[in-house]
Design a protein around this motif. Structure first.
Motif, PDB file in Angstrom:
ATOM      1  N   GLY A   1       2.500 100.225 -36.331  1.00  0.00           N
ATOM      2  CA  GLY A   1       1.844  98.927 -36.459  1.00  0.00           C
ATOM      3  C   GLY A   1       1.649  98.321 -35.085  1.00  0.00           C
ATOM      4  N   ARG A   2       1.324  97.046 -35.058  1.00  0.00           N
ATOM      5  CA  ARG A   2       0.990  96.433 -33.772  1.00  0.00           C
ATOM      6  C   ARG A   2       2.208  96.283 -32.873  1.00  0.00           C
ATOM      7  N   HIS A   3       3.423  96.245 -33.443  1.00  0.00           N
ATOM      8  CA  HIS A   3       4.628  96.110 -32.624  1.00  0.00           C
ATOM      9  C   HIS A   3       5.238  97.467 -32.254  1.00  0.00           C
ATOM     10  N   ILE A   4       5.067  98.450 -33.122  1.00  0.00           N
ATOM     11  CA  ILE A   4       5.552  99.815 -32.867  1.00  0.00           C
ATOM     12  C   ILE A   4       4.349 100.740 -33.064  1.00  0.00           C
ATOM     13  N   PRO A   5       3.481 100.821 -32.077  1.00  0.00           N
ATOM     14  CA  PRO A   5       2.174 101.457 -32.294  1.00  0.00           C
ATOM     15  C   PRO A   5       2.172 102.984 -32.229  1.00  0.00           C
ATOM     16  N   GLY A   6       3.247 103.605 -31.812  1.00  0.00           N
ATOM     17  CA  GLY A   6       3.162 105.042 -31.559  1.00  0.00           C
ATOM     18  C   GLY A   6       2.538 105.283 -30.195  1.00  0.00           C
ATOM     19  N   ARG A   7       2.124 106.528 -29.968  1.00  0.00           N
ATOM     20  CA  ARG A   7       1.629 106.850 -28.629  1.00  0.00           C
ATOM     21  C   ARG A   7       0.797 108.130 -28.673  1.00  0.00           C
ATOM     22  N   MET A   8      -0.190 108.192 -27.803  1.00  0.00           N
ATOM     23  CA  MET A   8      -1.001 109.401 -27.660  1.00  0.00           C
ATOM     24  C   MET A   8      -0.632 110.075 -26.347  1.00  0.00           C
ATOM     25  N   GLU A   9      -0.331 111.379 -26.402  1.00  0.00           N
ATOM     26  CA  GLU A   9       0.012 112.152 -25.214  1.00  0.00           C
ATOM     27  C   GLU A   9      -1.014 113.269 -25.014  1.00  0.00           C
ATOM     28  N   THR A  10      -1.324 113.553 -23.757  1.00  0.00           N
ATOM     29  CA  THR A  10      -2.191 114.681 -23.436  1.00  0.00           C
ATOM     30  C   THR A  10      -1.322 115.826 -22.946  1.00  0.00           C
ATOM     31  N   VAL A  11      -1.351 116.926 -23.682  1.00  0.00           N
ATOM     32  CA  VAL A  11      -0.622 118.131 -23.266  1.00  0.00           C
ATOM     33  C   VAL A  11      -1.558 118.971 -22.412  1.00  0.00           C
ATOM     34  N   ALA A  12      -1.059 119.391 -21.271  1.00  0.00           N
ATOM     35  CA  ALA A  12      -1.887 120.149 -20.331  1.00  0.00           C
ATOM     36  C   ALA A  12      -1.152 121.399 -19.873  1.00  0.00           C
ATOM     37  N   ALA A  13      -1.942 122.406 -19.446  1.00  0.00           N
ATOM     38  CA  ALA A  13      -1.389 123.503 -18.656  1.00  0.00           C
ATOM     39  C   ALA A  13      -1.306 122.986 -17.226  1.00  0.00           C
ATOM     40  N   VAL A  14      -0.129 123.088 -16.623  1.00  0.00           N
ATOM     41  CA  VAL A  14       0.106 122.482 -15.313  1.00  0.00           C
ATOM     42  C   VAL A  14       0.695 123.525 -14.364  1.00  0.00           C
ATOM     43  N   ARG A  15       0.175 123.564 -13.134  1.00  0.00           N
ATOM     44  CA  ARG A  15       0.734 124.452 -12.117  1.00  0.00           C
ATOM     45  C   ARG A  15       0.745 123.741 -10.763  1.00  0.00           C
ATOM     46  N   ARG A  16       1.454 124.314  -9.809  1.00  0.00           N
ATOM     47  CA  ARG A  16       1.505 123.750  -8.472  1.00  0.00           C
ATOM     48  C   ARG A  16       0.181 123.981  -7.750  1.00  0.00           C
ATOM     49  N   ARG A  17      -0.332 122.934  -7.155  1.00  0.00           N
ATOM     50  CA  ARG A  17      -1.551 123.039  -6.361  1.00  0.00           C
ATOM     51  C   ARG A  17      -1.253 123.590  -4.963  1.00  0.00           C
ATOM     52  N   ASP A  18      -0.021 123.345  -4.497  1.00  0.00           N
ATOM     53  CA  ASP A  18       0.324 123.680  -3.120  1.00  0.00           C
ATOM     54  C   ASP A  18       1.047 125.018  -2.984  1.00  0.00           C
TER      55      ASP A  18
ATOM     56  N   PRO B   1      -0.521 114.598  -6.533  1.00  0.00           N
ATOM     57  CA  PRO B   1      -1.347 115.494  -5.718  1.00  0.00           C
ATOM     58  C   PRO B   1      -0.807 116.913  -5.624  1.00  0.00           C
ATOM     59  N   HIS B   2       0.442 117.131  -6.051  1.00  0.00           N
ATOM     60  CA  HIS B   2       1.039 118.464  -5.982  1.00  0.00           C
ATOM     61  C   HIS B   2       0.657 119.335  -7.177  1.00  0.00           C
ATOM     62  N   LEU B   3       0.056 118.711  -8.208  1.00  0.00           N
ATOM     63  CA  LEU B   3      -0.185 119.422  -9.465  1.00  0.00           C
ATOM     64  C   LEU B   3      -1.673 119.487  -9.779  1.00  0.00           C
ATOM     65  N   GLU B   4      -2.057 120.592 -10.421  1.00  0.00           N
ATOM     66  CA  GLU B   4      -3.388 120.664 -11.037  1.00  0.00           C
ATOM     67  C   GLU B   4      -3.199 121.020 -12.502  1.00  0.00           C
ATOM     68  N   ARG B   5      -4.144 120.595 -13.333  1.00  0.00           N
ATOM     69  CA  ARG B   5      -3.935 120.680 -14.774  1.00  0.00           C
ATOM     70  C   ARG B   5      -5.220 121.015 -15.504  1.00  0.00           C
ATOM     71  N   ILE B   6      -5.033 121.611 -16.671  1.00  0.00           N
ATOM     72  CA  ILE B   6      -6.115 121.826 -17.626  1.00  0.00           C
ATOM     73  C   ILE B   6      -5.661 121.167 -18.922  1.00  0.00           C
ATOM     74  N   ASP B   7      -6.335 120.118 -19.348  1.00  0.00           N
ATOM     75  CA  ASP B   7      -5.953 119.438 -20.584  1.00  0.00           C
ATOM     76  C   ASP B   7      -6.186 120.361 -21.776  1.00  0.00           C
ATOM     77  N   ILE B   8      -5.147 120.502 -22.602  1.00  0.00           N
ATOM     78  CA  ILE B   8      -5.179 121.455 -23.719  1.00  0.00           C
ATOM     79  C   ILE B   8      -5.328 120.754 -25.059  1.00  0.00           C
ATOM     80  N   ASN B   9      -4.597 119.662 -25.258  1.00  0.00           N
ATOM     81  CA  ASN B   9      -4.555 119.061 -26.585  1.00  0.00           C
ATOM     82  C   ASN B   9      -4.124 117.603 -26.504  1.00  0.00           C
ATOM     83  N   GLU B  10      -4.676 116.788 -27.395  1.00  0.00           N
ATOM     84  CA  GLU B  10      -4.194 115.424 -27.577  1.00  0.00           C
ATOM     85  C   GLU B  10      -3.178 115.432 -28.715  1.00  0.00           C
ATOM     86  N   VAL B  11      -2.016 114.848 -28.468  1.00  0.00           N
ATOM     87  CA  VAL B  11      -0.954 114.824 -29.474  1.00  0.00           C
ATOM     88  C   VAL B  11      -0.601 113.375 -29.780  1.00  0.00           C
TER      89      VAL B  11
END
Length: 296
Positions: A259-276, A156-166
């Protein structure tokens, strides 16, 4: 030098630049006698003859030429000081502190920042790099105005704008593994081989596990470029952002073991700032710029 007047320096600079007292008076919207008197007063205070007045046009003496170079620097510094004071008085930030995280697709983010700051030369960009939980820690400790990184969307302390899927892909160099590659490689099979990971730059590192295989020997590096070099040279294996290794995957210098045992991962990179926390006018303008041009 006591009592040296800014007005006199400006008159001297105008005469040196324009080549005559009359032309300088026109540029400064002053009378010819007032400009002449200002330069004469400056010469008297300095104990120097700045102009040779013997010809059709006045010209700088050698002392005048040398002094003019320093005077121009002083006048430029004073103009910057005036701009700085006006910026402070208006509440406009003089510096924005931005942190780029290790997962950030730098070409896209730096392009967004370049276009924004090109139109705001009075605000300086202070750019830092942090890894893993370092970016958000800097933000929460008040040491950054904005970060480009992964962030907990439920905080709840952060607000974000999603920039890119990595996409993060587990990769090895050809010949690194002594067995055939395939989709059924398990973490247990990879445990004997050195795994390269990114060092957490936070003062209080996060306990979260990012791809680390329990019991495996690991080596740590400061960023993904160094990690990529280690993997390319067959010193380790690891997960790397797909945008960074697209060419190497295409031409076979790196091979995915996802593969199914080591699948990798998708991350969402965002611009993030304090909401408060309050944000100044330049920070708000940057937030709008990112929302319009950078959002997914």
């Amino acid at each position: 030098m006591d009592g040296l007047k800014l007005h006199d320096l400006r008159c001297f600079d105008a005469v040196a630049t324009q080549g005559s007292f009359q032309a300088a008076a026109g540029v400064l919207h002053r009378t010819h006698p007032s400009v002449f008197a200002a330069v004469a007063r400056l010469e008297q205070q300095l104990g120097l003859t700045l102009f040779d007045r013997g010809g059709y046009r006045v010209s700088l003496t050698e002392e005048g030429r040398l002094f003019h170079g320093r005077a121009q620097l002083a006048l430029r510094d004073f103009e910057h000081l005036q701009d700085y004071a006006g910026q402070l008085a208006s509440g406009e930030e003089t510096v924005l502190r931005i942190v780029v995280g290790d997962v950030c697709p730098r070409p896209k983010v730096l392009g967004l920042l370049s276009r924004f700051f090109a139109e705001r030369p009075r605000t300086r960009l202070h750019l830092d790099y942090e890894a893993v939980s370092g970016p958000v820690e800097r933000l929460m400790d008040g040491e950054a105005d904005l970060v480009f990184h992964r962030a907990n969307p439920s905080d709840p302390h952060l607000e974000r704008i999603d920039i890119n899927e990595v996409a993060f892909v587990p990769v090895v160099a050809p010949g690194f593994l002594p067995f055939d590659l395939g989709p059924d490689i398990t973490p247990e099979a990879m445990r004997p081989f050195t795994q390269c990971v990114i060092r957490d730059t936070a003062r209080k590192p996060s306990p979260e596990n990012f791809f680390i295989i329990d019991g495996a020997h690991s080596c740590s590096v400061p960023d993904h470029m160094m990690k990529k070099e280690l993997v390319l040279h067959g010193l380790a294996w690891g997960h790397l952002p797909q945008w960074l290794i697209a060419d190497e995957l295409r031409d076979g210098r790196l091979v995915s073991i996802a593969g199914r045992h080591i699948p990798g991962r998708m991350e969402t990179v965002a611009a993030v700032r304090r909401r408060d926390k309050p944000h100044g006018p330049v920070a708000e303008a940057l937030w709008l710029h990112l929302r319009v041009e950078g959002a997914l």
